[in-house]
Design an enzyme around this catalytic site. Structure first.
Site, PDB file in Angstrom:
ATOM      1  N   ARG A   1       0.789  -1.315   0.056  1.00 23.45           N
ATOM      2  CA  ARG A   1      -0.162   0.074   0.116  1.00 23.45           C
ATOM      3  C   ARG A   1       1.180   1.293   0.243  1.00 23.45           C
ATOM      4  O   ARG A   1       0.471   2.236  -0.774  1.00 23.45           O
ATOM      5  CB  ARG A   1      -1.131   0.263   1.203  1.00 23.45           C
ATOM      6  CG  ARG A   1      -2.176  -0.807   0.916  1.00 23.45           C
ATOM      7  CD  ARG A   1      -2.498  -1.316   2.339  1.00 23.45           C
ATOM      8  NE  ARG A   1      -1.837  -2.574   2.869  1.00 23.45           N
ATOM      9  CZ  ARG A   1      -1.823  -3.748   2.384  1.00 23.45           C
ATOM     10  NH1 ARG A   1      -3.038  -4.081   1.574  1.00 23.45           N
ATOM     11  NH2 ARG A   1      -1.092  -4.589   2.694  1.00 23.45           N
ATOM     12  N   THR A   2       1.910   1.350   1.059  1.00 25.19           N
ATOM     13  CA  THR A   2       2.469   2.676   0.926  1.00 25.19           C
ATOM     14  C   THR A   2       3.303   2.924  -0.487  1.00 25.19           C
ATOM     15  O   THR A   2       2.915   3.836  -0.938  1.00 25.19           O
ATOM     16  CB  THR A   2       3.638   2.541   2.139  1.00 25.19           C
ATOM     17  OG1 THR A   2       2.970   2.060   3.189  1.00 25.19           O
ATOM     18  CG2 THR A   2       4.361   3.870   2.360  1.00 25.19           C
TER      19      THR A   2
ATOM     20  N   LYS B   1      26.280  -5.402  -1.786  1.00 22.70           N
ATOM     21  CA  LYS B   1      27.579  -5.488  -1.708  1.00 22.70           C
ATOM     22  C   LYS B   1      28.370  -4.989  -0.346  1.00 22.70           C
ATOM     23  O   LYS B   1      29.606  -5.072  -0.407  1.00 22.70           O
ATOM     24  CB  LYS B   1      28.019  -4.822  -2.813  1.00 22.70           C
ATOM     25  CG  LYS B   1      27.641  -5.258  -4.256  1.00 22.70           C
ATOM     26  CD  LYS B   1      28.056  -4.273  -5.301  1.00 22.70           C
ATOM     27  CE  LYS B   1      27.422  -4.628  -6.620  1.00 22.70           C
ATOM     28  NZ  LYS B   1      27.569  -3.561  -7.603  1.00 22.70           N
TER      29      LYS B   1
ATOM     30  N   HIS C   1       5.672   5.604  11.167  1.00 19.61           N
ATOM     31  CA  HIS C   1       5.061   5.489   9.946  1.00 19.61           C
ATOM     32  C   HIS C   1       4.181   6.860   9.976  1.00 19.61           C
ATOM     33  O   HIS C   1       3.012   6.635   9.857  1.00 19.61           O
ATOM     34  CB  HIS C   1       4.370   4.265   9.544  1.00 19.61           C
ATOM     35  CG  HIS C   1       4.008   3.984   8.246  1.00 19.61           C
ATOM     36  ND1 HIS C   1       4.299   4.798   7.102  1.00 19.61           N
ATOM     37  CD2 HIS C   1       3.770   2.726   7.751  1.00 19.61           C
ATOM     38  CE1 HIS C   1       3.897   4.177   6.105  1.00 19.61           C
ATOM     39  NE2 HIS C   1       3.638   3.099   6.322  1.00 19.61           N
TER      40      HIS C   1
ATOM     41  N   ARG D   1      11.796   3.572   3.139  1.00 15.60           N
ATOM     42  CA  ARG D   1      11.447   2.538   3.969  1.00 15.60           C
ATOM     43  C   ARG D   1      12.772   1.733   4.695  1.00 15.60           C
ATOM     44  O   ARG D   1      13.418   1.185   3.672  1.00 15.60           O
ATOM     45  CB  ARG D   1      10.405   1.714   3.588  1.00 15.60           C
ATOM     46  CG  ARG D   1       9.993   0.343   4.455  1.00 15.60           C
ATOM     47  CD  ARG D   1       8.910  -0.149   4.096  1.00 15.60           C
ATOM     48  NE  ARG D   1       7.531   0.642   4.633  1.00 15.60           N
ATOM     49  CZ  ARG D   1       6.428   0.199   4.452  1.00 15.60           C
ATOM     50  NH1 ARG D   1       6.186  -1.374   4.148  1.00 15.60           N
ATOM     51  NH2 ARG D   1       5.334   0.720   4.830  1.00 15.60           N
TER      52      ARG D   1
HETATM   53  C1  NCD Z   1       2.311  -1.247   7.810  1.00 15.54           C
HETATM   54  C2  NCD Z   1       3.952  -1.047   7.960  1.00 15.54           C
HETATM   55  O1  NCD Z   1       4.542  -1.788   7.024  1.00 15.54           O
HETATM   56  O2  NCD Z   1       4.268  -0.669   8.689  1.00 15.54           O
HETATM   57  N1  NCD Z   1       1.741  -1.246   6.621  1.00 15.54           N
HETATM   58  C3  NCD Z   1       1.408  -0.143   6.080  1.00 15.54           C
HETATM   59  O3  NCD Z   1       2.503   0.260   5.738  1.00 15.54           O
HETATM   60  N2  NCD Z   1       0.247   0.264   5.478  1.00 15.54           N
HETATM   61  C4  NCD Z   1       1.985  -2.318   8.739  1.00 15.54           C
HETATM   62  C5  NCD Z   1       2.590  -3.609   8.744  1.00 15.54           C
HETATM   63  O4  NCD Z   1       3.330  -3.980   8.310  1.00 15.54           O
HETATM   64  O5  NCD Z   1       2.177  -4.248   9.822  1.00 15.54           O
END
Ligand code: NCD
Length: 332
Positions: A60-61, A90, A145, A112
């Site tokens: 989703r993100t 590497k 997040h 991320r």
């Molecule tokens: C979450 C995350 O990656 O922190 N998902 C998200 O980004 N919508 C939740 C999760 O991984 O449980």
């Protein structure tokens, strides 16, 4: 309003920012819903280059950020699985990777990473370089997040008509779940919001966040009893973050086998249709997804379920985030 360069933590969302953001999302929703205006959005971030650098899995993100960027006319470079398909594999250091990306001067790096604090570290590297690059924290390990929190908060506002005076039950793996951390930081800024943290003792809400709430005088209770969802206006449920635990593999294998052989399902932290029915009539159920069994499919039909709407809101909210950081005026 002072323009922000990076988005690192939900703690940073000031009242001024939030008020202007809500008005922006409303306007963006109108623009997107009007066929005669929708095309104009393509000029908002025309040819702006956005790099998504994801060391961890995402559905989703990443996709909602990419679609948001495309809707605004930006160009997107997406490095998925960056820990494997980049020079990180590497042995390159985080510093060198980020310093190199900054050198190419994308306008945004959406990051991320497995390690808590990595987005803040990347932002420091940008600031030292003096380049005009925005870092967006798309999840830093067990940290935060913040863009998920913005879309969760917008969903609550839209569905409940307010953010003040709500009882919010937050359940699941509260120790490791970064979405819960950012959401609690954000909602705790509102008058009359109180929390019920529902989790087994070993996965209860992390201490530094509870200390933060104590200092701010925000009410919360910790419990392992899921029946407490009955008291809530908003139920925000999450999965167990197995990948962030040092569980013994043999133990989990044997446990899962027993569960399967004896058809035993541990429902202590699962929301079933019956649980959903026990909630307040006008309560809403949310989940950042992915869900892995902790809300049964039968709940999807319940009028309180909002999690698919919540994830859909991700595109709209992320369009506004990108415009805000870039300095585009959404409201004329
Ligand atoms: C979450 C995350 O990656 O922190 N998902 C998200 O980004 N919508 C939740 C999760 O991984 O449980």
């Amino acid at each position: 309003m002072k323009r922000i360069l990076h988005i690192l933590s939900a703690k940073e969302f000031t009242e001024e920012f939030r008020e202007s953001f809500l008005a922006d999302v409303e306007e963006m929703e109108k623009l997107r819903g009007d066929p005669s205006k929708r095309k104009g959005l393509l000029g908002f971030l025309k040819d702006v280059i956005i790099v998504l650098f994801f060391y961890e899995e995402s559905t989703r993100t990443r996709i909602s950020f990419e679609i948001a960027a495309h809707n605004l006319g930006a160009r997107v470079i997406s490095a998925v699985n960056a820990g494997i398909f980049s020079s990180v594999k590497k042995g390159e250091t985080f510093y060198d990777t980020i310093r190199t990306l900054i050198g190419y001067i994308p306008r945004f790096i959406i990051l991320r990473h497995k390690v808590k604090g990595s987005a803040a570290q990347a932002a420091r590297i940008v600031d030292e370089s003096g380049r005009n690059v925005s870092i967006i924290n798309a999840g830093d390990g067990t940290g935060e997040h913040p863009t998920q929190a913005l879309l969760d908060w917008w969903t609550i506002y839209k569905e409940k008509g307010r953010v003040e005076d709500l009882v919010v039950a937050v359940g699941g793996d509260l120790l490791h779940g970064r979405t819960t951390h950012s959401l609690v930081y954000l909602l705790s800024k509102y008058k009359g919001v109180s929390f019920i943290f529902i989790a087994p003792d070993n996965l209860q809400m992390k201490k530094d966040l509870c200390d933060y709430l104590d200092v701010k005088g925000v009410e919360y209770e910790k419990t392992s009893d899921k029946r407490k969802i009955k008291e809530a206006d908003v139920v925000y449920w999450t999965r167990t973050q197995k990948e962030r635990m040092n569980t013994n593999k043999i133990y989990t294998w044997v446990r899962d086998l027993i569960y399967r052989l004896f058809c035993y399902v541990d429902t202590r932290y699962v929301i079933t249709a019956e649980d959903a029915d026990s909630m307040k009539e006008d309560a809403i159920i949310m989940h950042p997804f992915p869900r892995v069994g902790e809300i049964t499919r039968a709940v999807d039909k319940n009028k309180r379920a909002r999690y698919f709407q919540q994830s859909e809101n991700g595109v709209l909210v992320r369009m506004v985030i990108l415009c805000n950081l870039y300095g585009v005026k959404i409201r004329k």
